[in-house]
Enzyme design. Sequence first.
Site, PDB file in Angstrom:
ATOM      1  N   SER A 199       0.840  -1.187   0.000  1.00 26.40           N
ATOM      2  CA  SER A 199       0.000   0.000   0.000  1.00 26.40           C
ATOM      3  C   SER A 199       0.877   1.240   0.000  1.00 26.40           C
ATOM      4  O   SER A 199       1.599   1.488   0.972  1.00 26.40           O
ATOM      5  CB  SER A 199      -0.889  -0.026   1.247  1.00 26.40           C
ATOM      6  OG  SER A 199      -1.328   1.269   1.539  1.00 26.40           O
TER       7      SER A 199
ATOM      8  N   LYS B 278      30.986  -0.317   2.978  1.00 24.84           N
ATOM      9  CA  LYS B 278      31.129  -0.237   4.436  1.00 24.84           C
ATOM     10  C   LYS B 278      32.139  -1.293   4.888  1.00 24.84           C
ATOM     11  O   LYS B 278      31.994  -2.472   4.567  1.00 24.84           O
ATOM     12  CB  LYS B 278      29.753  -0.508   5.065  1.00 24.84           C
ATOM     13  CG  LYS B 278      29.782  -0.684   6.567  1.00 24.84           C
ATOM     14  CD  LYS B 278      28.397  -0.928   7.142  1.00 24.84           C
ATOM     15  CE  LYS B 278      28.477  -1.295   8.604  1.00 24.84           C
ATOM     16  NZ  LYS B 278      27.178  -1.699   9.162  1.00 24.84           N
TER      17      LYS B 278
HETATM   18  C1  LIG Z   1      15.307   3.285  13.606  1.00 17.91           C
HETATM   19  C2  LIG Z   1      15.594   2.093  12.759  1.00 17.91           C
HETATM   20  C3  LIG Z   1      16.824   2.013  12.086  1.00 17.91           C
HETATM   21  C4  LIG Z   1      17.129   0.880  11.333  1.00 17.91           C
HETATM   22  N1  LIG Z   1      18.357   0.769  10.740  1.00 17.91           N
HETATM   23  C5  LIG Z   1      18.711  -0.393  10.138  1.00 17.91           C
HETATM   24  C6  LIG Z   1      20.000  -0.581   9.571  1.00 17.91           C
HETATM   25  O1  LIG Z   1      20.838   0.308   9.564  1.00 17.91           O
HETATM   26  N2  LIG Z   1      20.267  -1.784   9.027  1.00 17.91           N
HETATM   27  C7  LIG Z   1      19.370  -2.795   8.989  1.00 17.91           C
HETATM   28  O2  LIG Z   1      19.693  -3.896   8.533  1.00 17.91           O
HETATM   29  N3  LIG Z   1      18.123  -2.614   9.448  1.00 17.91           N
HETATM   30  C8  LIG Z   1      17.776  -1.462  10.026  1.00 17.91           C
HETATM   31  N4  LIG Z   1      16.511  -1.287  10.495  1.00 17.91           N
HETATM   32  C9  LIG Z   1      15.503  -2.300  10.229  1.00 17.91           C
HETATM   33  C10 LIG Z   1      15.012  -2.123   8.792  1.00 17.91           C
HETATM   34  O3  LIG Z   1      14.477  -0.833   8.646  1.00 17.91           O
HETATM   35  C11 LIG Z   1      13.946  -3.171   8.471  1.00 17.91           C
HETATM   36  O4  LIG Z   1      14.423  -4.446   8.796  1.00 17.91           O
HETATM   37  C12 LIG Z   1      13.621  -3.162   7.004  1.00 17.91           C
HETATM   38  O5  LIG Z   1      13.357  -1.867   6.550  1.00 17.91           O
HETATM   39  C13 LIG Z   1      12.433  -4.068   6.722  1.00 17.91           C
HETATM   40  O6  LIG Z   1      11.235  -3.459   7.060  1.00 17.91           O
HETATM   41  P1  LIG Z   1       9.911  -4.206   6.648  1.00 17.91           P
HETATM   42  O7  LIG Z   1       9.925  -4.443   5.183  1.00 17.91           O
HETATM   43  O8  LIG Z   1       9.738  -5.368   7.537  1.00 17.91           O
HETATM   44  O9  LIG Z   1       8.766  -3.161   7.057  1.00 17.91           O
HETATM   45  P2  LIG Z   1       8.245  -1.814   6.348  1.00 17.91           P
HETATM   46  O10 LIG Z   1       9.311  -1.049   5.660  1.00 17.91           O
HETATM   47  O11 LIG Z   1       7.469  -1.105   7.407  1.00 17.91           O
HETATM   48  O12 LIG Z   1       7.254  -2.317   5.235  1.00 17.91           O
HETATM   49  C14 LIG Z   1       5.955  -2.748   5.520  1.00 17.91           C
HETATM   50  C15 LIG Z   1       5.177  -2.891   4.236  1.00 17.91           C
HETATM   51  O13 LIG Z   1       3.905  -3.426   4.527  1.00 17.91           O
HETATM   52  C16 LIG Z   1       2.923  -2.657   3.860  1.00 17.91           C
HETATM   53  N5  LIG Z   1       1.679  -2.753   4.607  1.00 17.91           N
HETATM   54  C17 LIG Z   1       1.490  -2.590   5.932  1.00 17.91           C
HETATM   55  N6  LIG Z   1       0.173  -2.739   6.225  1.00 17.91           N
HETATM   56  C18 LIG Z   1      -0.459  -3.019   5.059  1.00 17.91           C
HETATM   57  C19 LIG Z   1      -1.802  -3.252   4.706  1.00 17.91           C
HETATM   58  N7  LIG Z   1      -2.793  -3.218   5.595  1.00 17.91           N
HETATM   59  N8  LIG Z   1      -2.081  -3.483   3.418  1.00 17.91           N
HETATM   60  C20 LIG Z   1      -1.099  -3.522   2.473  1.00 17.91           C
HETATM   61  N9  LIG Z   1       0.194  -3.291   2.754  1.00 17.91           N
HETATM   62  C21 LIG Z   1       0.497  -3.033   4.031  1.00 17.91           C
HETATM   63  C22 LIG Z   1       3.508  -1.251   3.824  1.00 17.91           C
HETATM   64  O14 LIG Z   1       2.898  -0.468   2.844  1.00 17.91           O
HETATM   65  C23 LIG Z   1       4.955  -1.573   3.484  1.00 17.91           C
HETATM   66  O15 LIG Z   1       5.078  -1.792   2.099  1.00 17.91           O
HETATM   67  C24 LIG Z   1      16.178  -0.146  11.222  1.00 17.91           C
HETATM   68  C25 LIG Z   1      14.935  -0.033  11.835  1.00 17.91           C
HETATM   69  C26 LIG Z   1      14.642   1.069  12.611  1.00 17.91           C
HETATM   70  C27 LIG Z   1      13.310   1.168  13.300  1.00 17.91           C
END
Ligand SMILES: Cc1cc2nc3c(=O)[nH]c(=O)nc-3n(C[C@H](O)[C@H](O)[C@H](O)COP(=O)(O)OP(=O)(O)OC[C@H]3O[C@@H](n4cnc5c(N)ncnc54)[C@H](O)[C@@H]3O)c2cc1C
Length: 521
Positions: free
Chosen positions: A41, A80
């Site tokens: 989304s 890095k």
């Molecule tokens: C402060 C911080 C710093 C970080 N720094 C690092 C780093 O330096 N190195 C590292 O390895 N990791 C780091 N991380 C972790 C890293 O950001 C995540 O592991 C990575 O971005 C994966 O995120 P994700 O895809 O799980 O979630 P998100 O990026 O949150 O993606 C979630 C997805 O789900 C979708 N979604 C949610 N609800 C719905 C719904 N109801 N319907 C349809 N779609 C939906 C959203 O649109 C989005 O596309 C950090 C995290 C934080 C909090």
Amino acid sequence: MSDHRIRNVVIVGGGTAGWMAAAAFARFLNNGYTKTILIESEEIGTIGVGEATIPPLITFNRMLGINENDFIKATQGTFKLGIEFVDWGGPGERYFHPFGFHGHDLEGVHFHQLYLRERKRRVMQDISAWSMSAVAAQHGKFARPGAEARAPLSQLLYAFHFDASLYARFLRHYAEAQGVTRLEGKVVDVALRSEDGFVESVSLEDGRKIEGDLFIDCSGFRGLLIEQALKTGYEDWTHWLPCDRAIAVPSTYPGQPDPFTRSTARSCGWQWRIPLQHRMGNGHVYSSDHISDDEAEKVLLDNLEGEPLAQPRRLTFTTGRRREAWSRNVVSMGLSSGFVEPLESTSIHVIQSGIAKLIALFPDKRFNPVERREYNRQMQNLFEDVRDFIILHYHATTRDDSEFWKRCRAMSIPDSLAEKMELFRAKARVFREGFDLFATTSWVAVFLGQHVVPEEYEPAVDALDEDRVAAALEQMRQAYLDCAGTLPSHGEFIARAIGGGGGVGGDGGAAPFNFATGSMA
Ligand SMILES: Cc1cc2nc3c(=O)[nH]c(=O)nc-3n(C[C@H](O)[C@H](O)[C@H](O)COP(=O)(O)OP(=O)(O)OC[C@H]3O[C@@H](n4cnc5c(N)ncnc54)[C@H](O)[C@@H]3O)c2cc1C
């Protein structure tokens, strides 16, 4: 005979986790039968942080057949060589956690044991002077060691910094080109099968219903399927890792990017500094029990080197892990499976490792519970391994300049970490078990950098002649220094890599990662 093969894989979420999973499935489940759909989304968006990585990502790129120079270009990436820790052991101190190795072992005796004995005899430079990656980082140098590289350059290991949103876009192109279907829309309902509670389908806001056999929950912290639908439960580790908030802001960055991440301890947490080609990524990770959001934002903005390029973004998290990363027919990946703060840049690696393990244990429609149990066991080990390593940074410090640090010093720690610290304190021993992520170099760098000083060294060290060892150590140190002197600057190397210049390779170089076990060299 009926066909039990998984037909439809549905990934919910298109952040780093969703698109990494989609790209890997496109490549490794490419059997002409299994189809992958990804739902995301734009309105909800992604978390937009996660820009520093560790070396195994090289192998992820290679397994997908991605040219590393194309990847660096598309993601505004940099290289890095490790992390510089500032003010962690105590105010005014710094140390370097390099990728790769410290020196060479001699006659089966670990390098760090030899170094420690020598350090008892005379004043020695910091152990990072014996790391190819650290010495290159210190001089702002970088080169990718090709497969033919010889020591000491072959000991240079690296990872990447990149723009998180560009990385997801890059992988999206890759996955869509390989046949993954992307659906734009918001999931508003999850239907469970009445007989066993497995997820049957998800419904989108516009009424579309998407059915699947296997669901991958990449919906971020909300854990749409694994938690909201399946109520899997979460193990909270805040008592060991009290930081629960972060504020992120990009800033301008004149000059050449450093080939390392910097982490600077602050009075109630720490600040990251991640150099990209076009900007600096900055963030302040802190404990809301000890500092207000406004104060934390001020600390961050007061400590930027350049001008902010956007409004600071505030993020809230709970450190811990989902009790079962895989429950019924839902496998959670990325933030939905748990989160340990980014001090050692491990989260993207945990995604990669989860993908590799799932491919190795890929189920069929019968969902044999033994595969799920094994997956969950391995993911639990990985999360706990990362957790212990991060706790070490907070606990083993001489800082007592705030309530936050006093609390971290005094807190009880997991038995698994206490044992490791005791083994090191006694005779500098580090043992790596099973699928442990961090190698001896990592533990030794942080132990020594944070004042976990061994009382003695291993008895086997005394079998080696002291003067001969001293001469060998000096030779190694000089070799790292000389080699660093011959390398291009990090900025020059990037310019050549993205400009298509010759002599920089592009296939990813040495592979320091075992895809099956998920361990670093
Ligand atoms: C402060 C911080 C710093 C970080 N720094 C690092 C780093 O330096 N190195 C590292 O390895 N990791 C780091 N991380 C972790 C890293 O950001 C995540 O592991 C990575 O971005 C994966 O995120 P994700 O895809 O799980 O979630 P998100 O990026 O949150 O993606 C979630 C997805 O789900 C979708 N979604 C949610 N609800 C719905 C719904 N109801 N319907 C349809 N779609 C939906 C959203 O649109 C989005 O596309 C950090 C995290 C934080 C909090």
